[in-house]
Scaffold this motif. Sequence first.
Motif, mmCIF file in Angstrom:
data_model
loop_
_atom_site.group_PDB
_atom_site.id
_atom_site.type_symbol
_atom_site.label_atom_id
_atom_site.label_comp_id
_atom_site.label_asym_id
_atom_site.label_seq_id
_atom_site.Cartn_x
_atom_site.Cartn_y
_atom_site.Cartn_z
ATOM 1 N N ARG A 1 17.171 78.395 42.425
ATOM 2 C CA ARG A 1 16.705 79.712 42.756
ATOM 3 C C ARG A 1 18.022 80.969 42.137
ATOM 4 O O ARG A 1 18.204 82.073 41.742
ATOM 5 C CB ARG A 1 17.281 79.750 44.387
ATOM 6 C CG ARG A 1 15.727 79.272 44.787
ATOM 7 C CD ARG A 1 15.898 79.435 46.597
ATOM 8 N NE ARG A 1 15.340 80.711 46.629
ATOM 9 C CZ ARG A 1 15.964 80.767 47.840
ATOM 10 N NH1 ARG A 1 15.777 80.167 49.058
ATOM 11 N NH2 ARG A 1 15.317 82.749 48.258
ATOM 12 N N TYR A 2 19.401 80.729 42.370
ATOM 13 C CA TYR A 2 20.532 81.334 41.887
ATOM 14 C C TYR A 2 20.546 81.454 40.006
ATOM 15 O O TYR A 2 20.414 82.421 39.484
ATOM 16 C CB TYR A 2 21.772 80.912 41.969
ATOM 17 C CG TYR A 2 22.404 82.247 42.620
ATOM 18 C CD1 TYR A 2 22.726 83.007 42.225
ATOM 19 C CD2 TYR A 2 22.794 81.501 44.003
ATOM 20 C CE1 TYR A 2 23.623 84.313 42.821
ATOM 21 C CE2 TYR A 2 23.511 81.761 44.944
ATOM 22 C CZ TYR A 2 24.187 83.263 44.380
ATOM 23 O OH TYR A 2 24.083 84.729 45.457
ATOM 24 N N LEU B 1 26.366 74.220 39.592
ATOM 25 C CA LEU B 1 28.316 74.037 39.970
ATOM 26 C C LEU B 1 28.686 75.687 39.758
ATOM 27 O O LEU B 1 29.854 76.277 40.483
ATOM 28 C CB LEU B 1 28.941 73.312 38.378
ATOM 29 C CG LEU B 1 30.267 73.215 38.184
ATOM 30 C CD1 LEU B 1 30.931 72.187 39.175
ATOM 31 C CD2 LEU B 1 30.643 73.001 36.800
ATOM 32 N N ASN B 2 28.177 76.035 38.994
ATOM 33 C CA ASN B 2 28.747 78.097 38.260
ATOM 34 C C ASN B 2 28.566 78.712 39.946
ATOM 35 O O ASN B 2 29.286 79.834 39.803
ATOM 36 C CB ASN B 2 28.027 78.722 37.870
ATOM 37 C CG ASN B 2 28.251 78.099 36.129
ATOM 38 O OD1 ASN B 2 29.477 78.773 36.087
ATOM 39 N ND2 ASN B 2 28.571 76.574 35.355
ATOM 40 N N VAL B 3 27.377 78.597 41.204
ATOM 41 C CA VAL B 3 27.747 79.196 42.392
ATOM 42 C C VAL B 3 27.683 78.592 43.463
ATOM 43 O O VAL B 3 27.863 78.903 44.345
ATOM 44 C CB VAL B 3 25.697 79.817 42.484
ATOM 45 C CG1 VAL B 3 25.310 80.853 41.545
ATOM 46 C CG2 VAL B 3 25.356 78.381 42.659
ATOM 47 N N ARG B 4 28.543 77.357 42.739
ATOM 48 C CA ARG B 4 29.526 76.428 44.023
ATOM 49 C C ARG B 4 29.990 77.119 44.640
ATOM 50 O O ARG B 4 30.748 77.274 46.764
ATOM 51 C CB ARG B 4 30.184 75.237 43.452
ATOM 52 C CG ARG B 4 31.817 76.552 42.545
ATOM 53 C CD ARG B 4 32.522 76.282 43.694
ATOM 54 N NE ARG B 4 33.719 76.535 42.914
ATOM 55 C CZ ARG B 4 35.330 77.255 43.773
ATOM 56 N NH1 ARG B 4 34.665 77.992 44.383
ATOM 57 N NH2 ARG B 4 35.954 77.129 42.841
ATOM 58 N N TYR B 5 30.323 78.822 44.758
ATOM 59 C CA TYR B 5 31.330 79.668 45.511
ATOM 60 C C TYR B 5 30.620 79.939 46.455
ATOM 61 O O TYR B 5 30.353 80.000 48.383
ATOM 62 C CB TYR B 5 32.505 81.174 45.058
ATOM 63 C CG TYR B 5 32.968 82.122 45.529
ATOM 64 C CD1 TYR B 5 33.847 82.112 45.940
ATOM 65 C CD2 TYR B 5 32.023 83.298 46.417
ATOM 66 C CE1 TYR B 5 34.943 82.423 46.260
ATOM 67 C CE2 TYR B 5 32.961 83.680 47.463
ATOM 68 C CZ TYR B 5 34.186 83.520 47.486
ATOM 69 O OH TYR B 5 34.773 84.336 47.777
ATOM 70 N N ASN C 1 25.349 85.609 52.725
ATOM 71 C CA ASN C 1 24.075 84.797 53.079
ATOM 72 C C ASN C 1 24.350 84.501 51.053
ATOM 73 O O ASN C 1 23.838 85.299 50.545
ATOM 74 C CB ASN C 1 23.399 85.750 53.454
ATOM 75 C CG ASN C 1 21.499 85.117 53.500
ATOM 76 O OD1 ASN C 1 21.347 83.790 52.727
ATOM 77 N ND2 ASN C 1 20.927 85.385 53.884
ATOM 78 N N TRP C 2 24.170 83.125 50.639
ATOM 79 C CA TRP C 2 23.496 82.722 49.340
ATOM 80 C C TRP C 2 22.249 82.857 49.141
ATOM 81 O O TRP C 2 22.266 83.404 47.967
ATOM 82 C CB TRP C 2 23.949 81.195 49.594
ATOM 83 C CG TRP C 2 22.499 80.378 50.157
ATOM 84 C CD1 TRP C 2 22.894 80.300 51.034
ATOM 85 C CD2 TRP C 2 21.703 80.536 49.387
ATOM 86 N NE1 TRP C 2 22.049 79.512 51.216
ATOM 87 C CE2 TRP C 2 20.667 79.283 50.218
ATOM 88 C CE3 TRP C 2 21.214 79.983 47.793
ATOM 89 C CZ2 TRP C 2 19.514 78.764 50.835
ATOM 90 C CZ3 TRP C 2 19.738 79.773 48.254
ATOM 91 C CH2 TRP C 2 18.630 79.280 48.875
ATOM 92 N N GLU D 1 25.920 95.892 43.480
ATOM 93 C CA GLU D 1 25.481 96.212 44.758
ATOM 94 C C GLU D 1 24.383 95.379 43.832
ATOM 95 O O GLU D 1 23.778 95.910 42.889
ATOM 96 C CB GLU D 1 24.606 97.342 45.906
ATOM 97 C CG GLU D 1 26.467 97.328 46.290
ATOM 98 C CD GLU D 1 26.437 98.677 47.795
ATOM 99 O OE1 GLU D 1 25.017 99.803 46.991
ATOM 100 O OE2 GLU D 1 26.720 99.161 48.380
ATOM 101 N N PRO D 2 23.758 94.055 44.852
ATOM 102 C CA PRO D 2 24.490 94.183 46.427
ATOM 103 C C PRO D 2 25.393 93.264 46.144
ATOM 104 O O PRO D 2 25.281 92.393 45.000
ATOM 105 C CB PRO D 2 22.806 93.815 46.617
ATOM 106 C CG PRO D 2 21.700 92.781 45.567
ATOM 107 C CD PRO D 2 21.974 94.481 43.920
ATOM 108 N N ARG D 3 25.606 92.952 47.482
ATOM 109 C CA ARG D 3 26.793 92.008 47.594
ATOM 110 C C ARG D 3 26.954 90.991 48.392
ATOM 111 O O ARG D 3 26.313 91.645 49.562
ATOM 112 C CB ARG D 3 27.975 92.463 47.624
ATOM 113 C CG ARG D 3 28.790 93.722 47.061
ATOM 114 C CD ARG D 3 29.983 94.508 46.930
ATOM 115 N NE ARG D 3 30.074 95.023 48.167
ATOM 116 C CZ ARG D 3 29.597 96.046 47.933
ATOM 117 N NH1 ARG D 3 29.394 97.388 47.446
ATOM 118 N NH2 ARG D 3 29.697 96.837 49.277
ATOM 119 N N THR D 4 26.382 89.937 47.746
ATOM 120 C CA THR D 4 25.845 89.457 49.380
ATOM 121 C C THR D 4 26.572 87.642 49.469
ATOM 122 O O THR D 4 26.621 86.896 50.578
ATOM 123 C CB THR D 4 24.813 88.489 48.147
ATOM 124 O OG1 THR D 4 24.409 87.555 47.490
ATOM 125 C CG2 THR D 4 22.900 89.402 48.526
ATOM 126 N N ALA D 5 27.929 88.454 49.364
ATOM 127 C CA ALA D 5 28.923 87.125 49.102
ATOM 128 C C ALA D 5 30.221 87.644 48.736
ATOM 129 O O ALA D 5 30.671 88.978 48.724
ATOM 130 C CB ALA D 5 29.039 86.065 47.935
#
Length: 364
Positions: free
Chosen positions: A54-55, A87-91, A190-191, A221-225
């Motif tokens: 999805r990311y 892996l790149n969105v593991r944060y 919220n991922w 924006e938007p910032r979701t993390a």
Amino acid sequence: MLPYLRLSGPPYDQGHQQGAAWAERIAHNLELYFRRFEVECKLSPTEARERGARYLQAIRQQNPGYARGLEGIAAGSGQPLVDIATLNVRYEIIYYQFAQDTPPVYLPHEAPNGCTAFALMPAHSADGHLWLGQNWDWMEGVQGALQHITEPDGTRILAFTEAGIFGGKIGLNSHGLGLCINGLVSLGDNWAGLGKPFHLRTYEVLRQKTLRAAQAVVLEEPRTASGNFLLGQGTQALDLEVSPSGVAQWEDPRQLVHANHYLAPERFGIEVPPIEWLDRSHHRAERLALRLAQVEKPGLEDLQAALRDREGAPYAVCRTASQEEYALGEPYRTLASVIMNLGTLELWISDGPPHENPYTRYQV
């Protein structure tokens, strides 16, 4: 010494070069993270990949070049693209779990924490230059590396990354712009919001020519993390604490120090979950600030000594894993220590905790 690689060309070529050179390290990181997703986040590989997929679609819209870089890493390393994207969105995946206001019992009993970072202003440094640095504390066993990147526009970047993560996360560029980072959590994380992910923001920051342009990347924006970005260039440094609900900006004429807690979240409308390990973050920040202030005008050796500090071990500025963490299968430690002189464009980095490992010097 950490693996060191020179990269150049458009994003796909850079990714392919990294993937081919570090294929074994990338495979190792993927295995480690998918295991930790299950152990610490209770996410099956299928669930983790669904989030990564999805990311990936969002990233294609947010920054097509970054998406091409991920495709290059996948092709060069022989790994599935969805795994590289995950892996790149593991944060976003991991810190979302840490941010829940009522954490389930399977979350870590010990502090994931992340980093202790500083900026030392030119008027208070031994050589009159702006210095940035940090210890990067994370999951034991994650394979890091150093990249020297030449962008098509001529910008050169010296940055630490994890094998398989594109573009770099801690470093400086030929415009004298530097970046350090800290993980943060807040109740608004919220991922599934699919805002521009943390590592895409660090990628974009390190390719900016001015401090203001880098600041705009962080605040977009938007910032979701949530996250903390310590930026510097020339004679100015600023610390940006971001969350989905608010932003805090900090400056100081002598030094800035930041760990893994918001400095005054209530003043900026940021709600923080009741996480027991935040007291350890306060200890590290206070201890590093004290070490830096003990010397009238610190130089390189003083900065190295401060980042080697073991007061409060194992939960020290220089972090090692506790016996309880090993028993749980969730050990954390300082995986790299980085110091940057933004005036001379030099970087010193250790492979592992600096109290046990030497610093190696590089230059942009």
